[in-house]
Scaffold this motif. Sequence first.
Motif, PDB file in Angstrom:
ATOM      1  N   SER A 113       0.855  -1.195   0.000  1.00 39.96           N
ATOM      2  CA  SER A 113       0.000   0.000   0.000  1.00 39.96           C
ATOM      3  C   SER A 113       0.888   1.241   0.000  1.00 39.96           C
ATOM      4  CB  SER A 113      -0.887   0.010   1.236  1.00 39.96           C
ATOM      5  OG  SER A 113      -0.069   0.141   2.379  1.00 39.96           O
ATOM      6  N   PRO A 114       0.347   2.378  -0.426  1.00 36.46           N
ATOM      7  CA  PRO A 114       1.132   3.622  -0.359  1.00 36.46           C
ATOM      8  C   PRO A 114       1.638   3.903   1.055  1.00 36.46           C
ATOM      9  CG  PRO A 114      -0.859   3.963  -1.665  1.00 36.46           C
ATOM     10  CD  PRO A 114      -0.974   2.586  -1.059  1.00 36.46           C
ATOM     11  N   GLU A 115       0.860   3.539   2.050  1.00 34.72           N
ATOM     12  CA  GLU A 115       1.256   3.805   3.447  1.00 34.72           C
ATOM     13  C   GLU A 115       2.528   3.048   3.833  1.00 34.72           C
ATOM     14  OE1 GLU A 115      -1.949   2.964   2.517  1.00 34.72           O
ATOM     15  OE2 GLU A 115      -2.523   5.072   2.570  1.00 34.72           O
ATOM     16  N   LYS A 116       2.796   1.924   3.160  1.00 33.31           N
ATOM     17  CA  LYS A 116       3.977   1.106   3.484  1.00 33.31           C
ATOM     18  C   LYS A 116       5.191   1.459   2.609  1.00 33.31           C
ATOM     19  CE  LYS A 116       2.207  -2.024   6.405  1.00 33.31           C
ATOM     20  NZ  LYS A 116       2.725  -2.184   7.766  1.00 33.31           N
ATOM     21  N   ALA A 117       4.982   2.372   1.648  1.00 28.65           N
ATOM     22  CA  ALA A 117       6.024   2.610   0.640  1.00 28.65           C
ATOM     23  C   ALA A 117       7.343   3.080   1.258  1.00 28.65           C
ATOM     24  CB  ALA A 117       5.532   3.625  -0.383  1.00 28.65           C
ATOM     25  N   PHE A 118       7.268   4.043   2.164  1.00 30.87           N
ATOM     26  CA  PHE A 118       8.502   4.634   2.687  1.00 30.87           C
ATOM     27  C   PHE A 118       9.376   3.600   3.420  1.00 30.87           C
ATOM     28  CE2 PHE A 118       6.350   8.987   2.604  1.00 30.87           C
ATOM     29  CZ  PHE A 118       7.059   9.403   1.487  1.00 30.87           C
ATOM     30  N   GLU A 119       8.756   2.562   3.963  1.00 31.05           N
ATOM     31  CA  GLU A 119       9.520   1.521   4.673  1.00 31.05           C
ATOM     32  C   GLU A 119      10.461   0.766   3.732  1.00 31.05           C
ATOM     33  OE1 GLU A 119       6.809  -1.175   6.587  1.00 31.05           O
ATOM     34  OE2 GLU A 119       5.547   0.492   7.292  1.00 31.05           O
ATOM     35  N   HIS A 120      10.176   0.858   2.428  1.00 36.01           N
ATOM     36  CA  HIS A 120      10.957   0.079   1.464  1.00 36.01           C
ATOM     37  C   HIS A 120      11.955   0.930   0.676  1.00 36.01           C
ATOM     38  CE1 HIS A 120       7.430  -2.361   2.421  1.00 36.01           C
ATOM     39  NE2 HIS A 120       8.247  -3.386   2.226  1.00 36.01           N
ATOM     40  N   ILE A 121      12.058   2.207   1.046  1.00 35.76           N
ATOM     41  CA  ILE A 121      12.952   3.123   0.333  1.00 35.76           C
ATOM     42  C   ILE A 121      14.237   3.303   1.139  1.00 35.76           C
ATOM     43  CG2 ILE A 121      13.250   5.496  -0.472  1.00 35.76           C
ATOM     44  CD1 ILE A 121      10.213   5.540  -1.035  1.00 35.76           C
ATOM     45  N   ALA A 122      15.380   3.064   0.470  1.00 39.27           N
ATOM     46  CA  ALA A 122      16.683   3.188   1.146  1.00 39.27           C
ATOM     47  C   ALA A 122      17.260   4.591   1.026  1.00 39.27           C
ATOM     48  CB  ALA A 122      17.663   2.182   0.557  1.00 39.27           C
ATOM     49  N   GLY A 123      16.950   5.276  -0.093  1.00 43.80           N
ATOM     50  CA  GLY A 123      17.545   6.588  -0.263  1.00 43.80           C
ATOM     51  C   GLY A 123      17.001   7.338  -1.460  1.00 43.80           C
ATOM     52  N   TYR A 124      17.490   8.576  -1.580  1.00 46.18           N
ATOM     53  CA  TYR A 124      17.054   9.462  -2.661  1.00 46.18           C
ATOM     54  C   TYR A 124      18.272  10.053  -3.365  1.00 46.18           C
ATOM     55  CZ  TYR A 124      12.626   9.034  -0.254  1.00 46.18           C
ATOM     56  OH  TYR A 124      11.492   8.523   0.327  1.00 46.18           O
ATOM     57  N   GLY A 125      18.156  10.196  -4.665  1.00 47.37           N
ATOM     58  CA  GLY A 125      19.261  10.752  -5.431  1.00 47.37           C
ATOM     59  C   GLY A 125      18.758  11.571  -6.605  1.00 47.37           C
ATOM     60  N   ALA A 126      19.696  11.980  -7.438  1.00 44.36           N
ATOM     61  CA  ALA A 126      19.376  12.759  -8.635  1.00 44.36           C
ATOM     62  C   ALA A 126      19.732  11.930  -9.861  1.00 44.36           C
ATOM     63  CB  ALA A 126      20.158  14.067  -8.650  1.00 44.36           C
ATOM     64  N   ALA A 127      18.822  11.917 -10.824  1.00 42.71           N
ATOM     65  CA  ALA A 127      19.083  11.235 -12.094  1.00 42.71           C
ATOM     66  C   ALA A 127      18.733  12.186 -13.233  1.00 42.71           C
ATOM     67  CB  ALA A 127      18.245   9.961 -12.204  1.00 42.71           C
ATOM     68  N   ILE A 128      19.376  11.976 -14.367  1.00 40.73           N
ATOM     69  CA  ILE A 128      18.970  12.707 -15.573  1.00 40.73           C
ATOM     70  C   ILE A 128      18.521  11.667 -16.585  1.00 40.73           C
ATOM     71  CG2 ILE A 128      19.535  14.479 -17.269  1.00 40.73           C
ATOM     72  CD1 ILE A 128      21.912  15.307 -15.536  1.00 40.73           C
ATOM     73  N   PHE A 178      23.277   8.236  -3.423  1.00 44.74           N
ATOM     74  CA  PHE A 178      21.968   8.383  -2.774  1.00 44.74           C
ATOM     75  C   PHE A 178      22.123   8.804  -1.321  1.00 44.74           C
ATOM     76  CE2 PHE A 178      20.812   6.362  -6.582  1.00 44.74           C
ATOM     77  CZ  PHE A 178      19.440   6.504  -6.751  1.00 44.74           C
ATOM     78  N   MET A 179      21.301   9.766  -0.899  1.00 45.98           N
ATOM     79  CA  MET A 179      21.252  10.132   0.512  1.00 45.98           C
ATOM     80  C   MET A 179      20.306   9.165   1.215  1.00 45.98           C
ATOM     81  SD  MET A 179      20.443  13.772   2.320  1.00 45.98           S
ATOM     82  CE  MET A 179      22.136  14.335   2.150  1.00 45.98           C
ATOM     83  N   PRO A 180      20.736   8.632   2.377  1.00 48.03           N
ATOM     84  CA  PRO A 180      19.850   7.695   3.080  1.00 48.03           C
ATOM     85  C   PRO A 180      18.478   8.322   3.368  1.00 48.03           C
ATOM     86  CG  PRO A 180      22.017   7.739   4.098  1.00 48.03           C
ATOM     87  CD  PRO A 180      22.007   8.841   3.072  1.00 48.03           C
ATOM     88  N   ALA A 181      17.447   7.512   3.229  1.00 42.83           N
ATOM     89  CA  ALA A 181      16.069   8.015   3.363  1.00 42.83           C
ATOM     90  C   ALA A 181      15.834   8.671   4.726  1.00 42.83           C
ATOM     91  CB  ALA A 181      15.091   6.872   3.145  1.00 42.83           C
ATOM     92  N   ASP A 182      16.461   8.157   5.773  1.00 43.83           N
ATOM     93  CA  ASP A 182      16.189   8.727   7.105  1.00 43.83           C
ATOM     94  C   ASP A 182      16.813  10.112   7.286  1.00 43.83           C
ATOM     95  OD1 ASP A 182      18.830   8.088   7.384  1.00 43.83           O
ATOM     96  OD2 ASP A 182      18.570   6.569   8.940  1.00 43.83           O
ATOM     97  N   LYS A 183      17.607  10.544   6.296  1.00 44.45           N
ATOM     98  CA  LYS A 183      18.191  11.897   6.365  1.00 44.45           C
ATOM     99  C   LYS A 183      17.399  12.887   5.499  1.00 44.45           C
ATOM    100  CE  LYS A 183      22.700  11.179   8.126  1.00 44.45           C
ATOM    101  NZ  LYS A 183      22.889   9.739   8.212  1.00 44.45           N
ATOM    102  N   VAL A 184      16.381  12.401   4.836  1.00 43.71           N
ATOM    103  CA  VAL A 184      15.566  13.281   3.963  1.00 43.71           C
ATOM    104  C   VAL A 184      14.216  13.483   4.636  1.00 43.71           C
ATOM    105  CG1 VAL A 184      14.571  13.578   1.661  1.00 43.71           C
ATOM    106  CG2 VAL A 184      16.760  12.378   1.926  1.00 43.71           C
ATOM    107  N   ASN A 185      13.998  14.707   5.122  1.00 42.18           N
ATOM    108  CA  ASN A 185      12.798  14.978   5.916  1.00 42.18           C
ATOM    109  C   ASN A 185      11.510  14.789   5.150  1.00 42.18           C
ATOM    110  OD1 ASN A 185      13.916  15.465   8.340  1.00 42.18           O
ATOM    111  ND2 ASN A 185      14.074  17.699   8.059  1.00 42.18           N
ATOM    112  N   ASN A 186      11.421  15.441   3.997  1.00 45.21           N
ATOM    113  CA  ASN A 186      10.179  15.366   3.226  1.00 45.21           C
ATOM    114  C   ASN A 186      10.495  15.243   1.742  1.00 45.21           C
ATOM    115  OD1 ASN A 186       7.691  15.474   2.132  1.00 45.21           O
ATOM    116  ND2 ASN A 186       7.116  17.459   3.009  1.00 45.21           N
ATOM    117  N   PRO A 187      10.657  14.001   1.247  1.00 44.71           N
ATOM    118  CA  PRO A 187      11.004  13.828  -0.173  1.00 44.71           C
ATOM    119  C   PRO A 187       9.923  14.347  -1.112  1.00 44.71           C
ATOM    120  CG  PRO A 187      10.434  11.726   0.843  1.00 44.71           C
ATOM    121  CD  PRO A 187      10.514  12.723   1.956  1.00 44.71           C
ATOM    122  N   GLY A 188       8.719  14.548  -0.580  1.00 45.52           N
ATOM    123  CA  GLY A 188       7.628  15.088  -1.385  1.00 45.52           C
ATOM    124  C   GLY A 188       7.634  16.597  -1.470  1.00 45.52           C
TER     125      GLY A 188
END
Length: 225
Positions: free
Chosen positions: A82-97, A130-140
């Motif tokens: 479910s969308p509610e469980k999505a963030f539990e499966h994300i390790a990090g965020y980065g930039a792509a082109i 990638f920056m670890p997900a727990d260091k990104v306050n609001n990816p949205g």
Amino acid sequence: MKTVSSAGTEYPIGKILCIGRNYVDHIKELENEIPSSPVVFTKPSTSVVYNNGEVIIPPYSNNCHHEIELAVLIGKICKNISPEKAFEHIAGYGAAIDMTLRDVQDELKKKGLPWDIAKGFDTACPLSDFMPADKVNNPGNLDISLSINGELKQSGNTSLMIHSIQQLVSYLSTVFTLEKGDIILTGTPAGVGRVVSGDRLFGKISGVAEINVTVKISKGEKNEK
Ligand code: MG
């Protein structure tokens, strides 16, 4: 095998799932229709090029575009979440082109054919660490931008996505088993445009990630303004 790194951990890159038409202003600039469900295509892991690398425009194109995108790194296997469980499966965020051979893609679109050779060629996916997900306050709610040779071309915010990060992970998990090391490119804001040989691209997800690449052309081919 290509890998990406997040907080010192190396992740072998799995599937690269890309979302098209996820920002209204970009849909309008290409005169596409707003999709009711996400538009999905893939890039092979061999298309990845790292920070300070080179994008090589292949000889069968004369119109290569830049598309800066927030990249999401999957950290845990999941299916039908479910969308509610999505963030539990994300390790990090980065930039792509999402480098796109627009002339080739337009021809393929007209014929109703797959876009792979317009989107998945070698070097078509510049990718940051990638920056670890727990260091990104609001990816949205992250500023996202791309400059060419110091001139700002794309500027948006991830809050302007039609389908949110949670919705995308949930939706994709209904189609594909998502695995550790899979990467999702979440679509591009407006301002896409052509790159030419010698251009220096600088993509940025504010406070999260940066990616620098230089554009070259295949030897012996014309690709000039
Ligand atoms: Mg794109």
